[in-house]
Design an enzyme around this catalytic site. Sequence first.
Site, PDB file in Angstrom:
ATOM      1  N   SER A   1       0.768  -1.201  -0.133  1.00 51.36           N
ATOM      2  CA  SER A   1       0.044   0.000   0.006  1.00 51.36           C
ATOM      3  C   SER A   1       0.660   1.207   0.108  1.00 51.36           C
ATOM      4  O   SER A   1       0.167   2.285  -0.471  1.00 51.36           O
ATOM      5  CB  SER A   1      -0.843  -0.042   1.274  1.00 51.36           C
ATOM      6  OG  SER A   1      -0.257  -0.031   2.527  1.00 51.36           O
TER       7      SER A   1
ATOM      8  N   HIS B   1      -5.278  -3.960  -2.081  1.00 53.93           N
ATOM      9  CA  HIS B   1      -4.957  -2.735  -3.030  1.00 53.93           C
ATOM     10  C   HIS B   1      -4.957  -3.621  -4.578  1.00 53.93           C
ATOM     11  O   HIS B   1      -4.260  -3.112  -5.304  1.00 53.93           O
ATOM     12  CB  HIS B   1      -3.726  -2.060  -2.576  1.00 53.93           C
ATOM     13  CG  HIS B   1      -3.915  -1.361  -1.443  1.00 53.93           C
ATOM     14  ND1 HIS B   1      -4.527   0.043  -1.409  1.00 53.93           N
ATOM     15  CD2 HIS B   1      -3.397  -1.783  -0.190  1.00 53.93           C
ATOM     16  CE1 HIS B   1      -4.322   0.316  -0.105  1.00 53.93           C
ATOM     17  NE2 HIS B   1      -3.789  -0.680   0.572  1.00 53.93           N
TER      18      HIS B   1
ATOM     19  N   LYS C   1     -11.800  -0.385  -0.618  1.00 49.07           N
ATOM     20  CA  LYS C   1     -11.095   0.340  -1.163  1.00 49.07           C
ATOM     21  C   LYS C   1     -11.660   0.435  -2.784  1.00 49.07           C
ATOM     22  O   LYS C   1     -12.505   1.279  -3.121  1.00 49.07           O
ATOM     23  CB  LYS C   1      -9.640  -0.033  -1.469  1.00 49.07           C
ATOM     24  CG  LYS C   1      -9.096  -0.158   0.181  1.00 49.07           C
ATOM     25  CD  LYS C   1      -7.738  -0.501   0.302  1.00 49.07           C
ATOM     26  CE  LYS C   1      -7.242  -0.690   1.671  1.00 49.07           C
ATOM     27  NZ  LYS C   1      -7.555   0.694   2.702  1.00 49.07           N
TER      28      LYS C   1
HETATM   29  C1  PLP Z   1      -3.140  -4.145   2.712  1.00 45.15           C
HETATM   30  C2  PLP Z   1      -4.306  -3.858   3.773  1.00 45.15           C
HETATM   31  N1  PLP Z   1      -4.729  -4.648   4.395  1.00 45.15           N
HETATM   32  C3  PLP Z   1      -5.672  -4.445   5.137  1.00 45.15           C
HETATM   33  C4  PLP Z   1      -6.489  -3.253   5.405  1.00 45.15           C
HETATM   34  C5  PLP Z   1      -7.437  -2.869   6.338  1.00 45.15           C
HETATM   35  O1  PLP Z   1      -8.696  -2.649   5.619  1.00 45.15           O
HETATM   36  P1  PLP Z   1     -10.077  -2.045   6.316  1.00 45.15           P
HETATM   37  O2  PLP Z   1      -9.560  -0.378   6.128  1.00 45.15           O
HETATM   38  O3  PLP Z   1     -11.092  -2.453   5.329  1.00 45.15           O
HETATM   39  O4  PLP Z   1      -9.998  -2.408   7.660  1.00 45.15           O
HETATM   40  C6  PLP Z   1      -5.782  -2.235   4.857  1.00 45.15           C
HETATM   41  C7  PLP Z   1      -6.374  -0.842   4.749  1.00 45.15           C
HETATM   42  O5  PLP Z   1      -5.483   0.131   4.827  1.00 45.15           O
HETATM   43  C8  PLP Z   1      -4.631  -2.286   3.662  1.00 45.15           C
HETATM   44  O6  PLP Z   1      -4.198  -1.463   3.300  1.00 45.15           O
END
Ligand code: PLP
Length: 405
Positions: free
Chosen positions: A192, A220, A251
Amino acid sequence: MDPTGPWAALEPKLAATRKRVQELEWEPQRRNSFVPYTVDRDSAHADAGGQRCLMMSGYSYLGLGGDERVIDAARRALSVYGTGCHGVRALAGTIPLHEELEEEVARVANREAAMVFSSGYAANVGTVGGLVGPGDTVFIDKYDHASIVDGCRLSGATVSRFRHNDPAHLDRRLASSSTRGVRLVIVDSVYSMDGDIAPLPELRRVCDAHNALLMVDEAHALGVIGATGRGIEEHFDNAVPVDIKLGTLSKAIPSMGGWVAGHRDLIAHLRYAARPFLFSAALAPASAAAGLEALRILQREPERVTHIQRESERLRANLTTAGLRTGASSTAVIPLIIGSDEATYDYATACRREGVIGLPVVTPAVPNNLARLRVAVTAIHTKADIDTAAEAFRAAANTCPALAG
Ligand SMILES: Cc1ncc(COP(=O)(O)O)c(C=O)c1O
């Protein structure tokens, strides 16, 4: 607050936070965290305290956040089911929409079954905790998302970290591990903060050589990589299977919620073993409906994915030609790596003056001296928006001592 008595021991922590915020955001123009934005429903623009800006740091990759079909689906769910689910999934909280959504997630992920959580964070914590515990070992990439790290810590399993996107280092870590229990390797499909992709074929080979399971976080990747946005397996021509796939509905899919997909027996187990699923309220009806509708649109409108891929390539090429550092990015996530935290805030402030929002990501979210703006291209950005953004990022660079010249 009275800094005596029981509060006294807490005061150093509060003071450290105050100091940290003050160091970077000492005047209103430098404010980048917790800024309330009103984002347009049908464009990539946002109102930030009266200033209309082009938003270049949002996550809504498919550009469906204001889509009338998604909003209608959420409205219908509200009128049928109300605002909440009145319980956890295992008891009174399940509604038919949850099951429909889980079938759709399984279809998109190309797996036998899926389950949804109330966030991506909960999906990681619940899945990791449901799969491993004391006596097992989890091998995680150094840049894995915090929710994976927290899931590992809470699980009580042994945690072994390997260098970012370095299968040879993972190989050595696995070779030197004496665990007799589960060996679980977890990577982000797309990182990310860097926008690079996990080397799936090599990781698969290493996992197979050491009898380890491979789990990917597609947060992502879904809607972003692969010819039709199905994520990392499609990116590698569906030639390399993973064992467990996990993602978010917050997202590319413009809702809330997280998901895990895999073998039917695996999901049947996790429904009883994932604690954030068992002990936290079910996903709200409107969120489930919005997620379901957006997943259907993703399958019907692959041109959104093509647009993201083409325009991110164009933006990245433009910015690297201008001398900006975009690291190893090859996806819609494009970091503009600046260096120190303070210089990165200077640059973000200069971009805002040019009418473009690129939000800074600083330590400890990224290593020292690798602070950056985290830029992301979405399907709602027009070609003209991308050109405007590129010009603004270049112009802002010329005004920043850390970048100019
Ligand atoms: C790679 C990754 N996994 C999990 C999450 C967590 O997702 P959520 O925002 O739906 O809790 C994020 C959120 O930024 C993320 O970037």
